[in-house]
Design a protein around this motif. Structure first.
Motif, short mmCIF file in Angstrom:
data_model
loop_
_atom_site.label_atom_id
_atom_site.label_comp_id
_atom_site.label_asym_id
_atom_site.label_seq_id
_atom_site.Cartn_x
_atom_site.Cartn_y
_atom_site.Cartn_z
N GLU A 4 0.81 -1.22 0.00
CA GLU A 4 0.00 0.00 0.00
C GLU A 4 0.85 1.28 0.00
O GLU A 4 0.32 2.37 -0.23
N ASN A 7 0.79 3.11 -3.18
CA ASN A 7 -0.61 3.46 -3.46
C ASN A 7 -0.98 4.76 -2.75
O ASN A 7 -1.77 5.57 -3.26
N SER A 54 -8.60 8.88 -1.90
CA SER A 54 -7.98 7.60 -2.23
C SER A 54 -6.75 7.36 -1.37
O SER A 54 -6.53 6.25 -0.87
N SER A 55 -5.95 8.40 -1.19
CA SER A 55 -4.76 8.29 -0.34
C SER A 55 -5.15 7.94 1.10
O SER A 55 -4.53 7.08 1.74
N HIS A 58 -6.23 4.20 1.31
CA HIS A 58 -5.11 3.26 1.33
C HIS A 58 -4.32 3.36 2.64
O HIS A 58 -3.67 2.39 3.03
N SER A 61 -7.21 1.92 5.67
CA SER A 61 -8.08 0.76 5.44
C SER A 61 -7.63 -0.48 6.19
O SER A 61 -8.38 -1.45 6.29
N ARG A 68 -11.90 -0.81 6.54
CA ARG A 68 -11.52 -1.01 5.14
C ARG A 68 -12.69 -0.70 4.21
O ARG A 68 -12.54 0.03 3.23
N TYR A 72 -13.15 2.71 1.63
CA TYR A 72 -13.36 2.60 0.19
C TYR A 72 -14.74 3.11 -0.23
O TYR A 72 -14.91 3.54 -1.38
N ASP A 75 -13.87 6.55 -0.85
CA ASP A 75 -13.08 6.60 -2.08
C ASP A 75 -13.99 6.57 -3.31
O ASP A 75 -13.85 7.39 -4.23
N HIS A 225 -2.31 -1.72 -9.30
CA HIS A 225 -3.03 -0.62 -8.66
C HIS A 225 -2.19 0.65 -8.66
O HIS A 225 -2.74 1.75 -8.79
#
Length: 301
Positions: A4, A7, A54-55, A58, A61, A68, A72, A75, A225
């Motif tokens: 991650e 990511n 998104s950051s 990741h 999560s 988690r 998302y 996200d 990803h």
């Protein structure tokens, strides 16, 4: 270092870059008096939101199973908001001149609002299923993502591909006309670069390349990803540059063709969609804590 780590950074650094672009825009433009710039403001705000969320997803999560899914959910909601921001900007600056103020143009943004809400609902459903439908089931046994991973992936991909394709109808039409007439618009190559990276983003997300060709060799650096993140950010960068070029070059023609958008039709619309998305995310998130098993864990804790 985990799978991650990159990511997180492949979206956190671009979020800071887009925020810098937004702040420069706020400094350079007289937004109180120049209503023509409001759609760009709405669009660039969403460009900051989606990589930042998104950051965060990741990063946080791994806290728990519930965390988690909730991370998302946010996200996915931010991505759907970004799709609406793109539609607002396209409606103001990218539409073919012969379509401006026509029936499709008037229905375009309201439909994009519906698509954004639908996108959030479908993508959240792809992880959890219908909220409260399996109210008495164990939390780890009721996710379509675990029971039917392929269906879940297809549904989630559809939830984001469909809004993108709809938003891009006016752009695709302009690209078609340009190819047919051999036009010399300087912005067209940049729009094409955006479309290419958008295609690569979807392709990498669905095929899981390159790690499916060499399992174990891309666990930390280079897995799909990460590449998916980079392609998505590159697509957003070229989209932003093309929108700003269209905004500048078509300024006089577009202002004369249709009424200027109001604050409620731009930034206000993003705010309304954001509230609706939060309600959807709240419903799915609350369902995660509505099982007997999770209640028992909370009491013992």
């Amino acid at each position: 270092m985990t799978n991650e780590t990159l990511n997180i950074w492949t979206h956190f650094v671009p979020a800071c870059y887009f925020l810098g672009k937004l702040l420069a825009l706020l400094y350079a433009l007289d937004l109180c008096n120049d209503v023509y710039a409001w759609p760009l403001l709405a669009y660039m705000s969403t460009c900051c939101i989606y990589p930042f969320m998104s950051s965060c997803a990741h990063t946080f999560s791994t806290m728990s199973t519930q965390a988690r899914h909730i991370c998302y959910f946010f996200d996915y909601g931010s991505l759907s908001i970004y799709s609406l921001g793109s539609a607002v900007a396209y409606s103001a600056y990218v539409f073919p001149e012969e379509w401006v103020d026509g029936t499709f143009h008037r229905c375009y943004v309201p439909t994009a609002v519906f698509n954004a809400v639908l996108s959030t609902g479908l993508s959240c459903y792809s992880r959890l299923g219908a909220p409260y439908h399996h109210y008495n089931s164990d939390i780890l046994e009721r996710f379509p993502e675990l029971e039917q991973p392929r269906f879940s992936k297809v549904l989630r991909t559809l939830a984001f591909v469909y809004p993108y394709l709809f938003d891009s109808i006016p752009l695709f039409y302009r690209l078609y006309l340009c190819a047919e007439d051999s036009c010399a618009e300087g912005v067209i190559p940049i729009h094409i670069q955006h479309v290419v990276f958008a295609f690569l983003t979807c392709f990498i997300f669905t095929t899981h390349l390159p790690e499916r060709l060499a399992p174990g060799h891309f666990d930390y650096i280079g897995h799909s990803h990460q590449v998916f993140h980079v392609c998505g950010i590159a697509g957003t960068y070229f989209q932003m540059e093309a929108i700003m070029m269209d905004m500048a070059s078509r300024h006089e023609r577009l202002r004369a063709s249709f009424p200027l958008p109001t604050l409620s039709q731009t930034v206000g619309l993003i705010g309304v969609c954001l509230v609706i998305n939060l309600i959807i995310i709240g419903a799915f998130s609350k369902a995660l804590y509505s099982t007997p098993e999770s209640s028992k864990r909370e009491k013992t804790t």
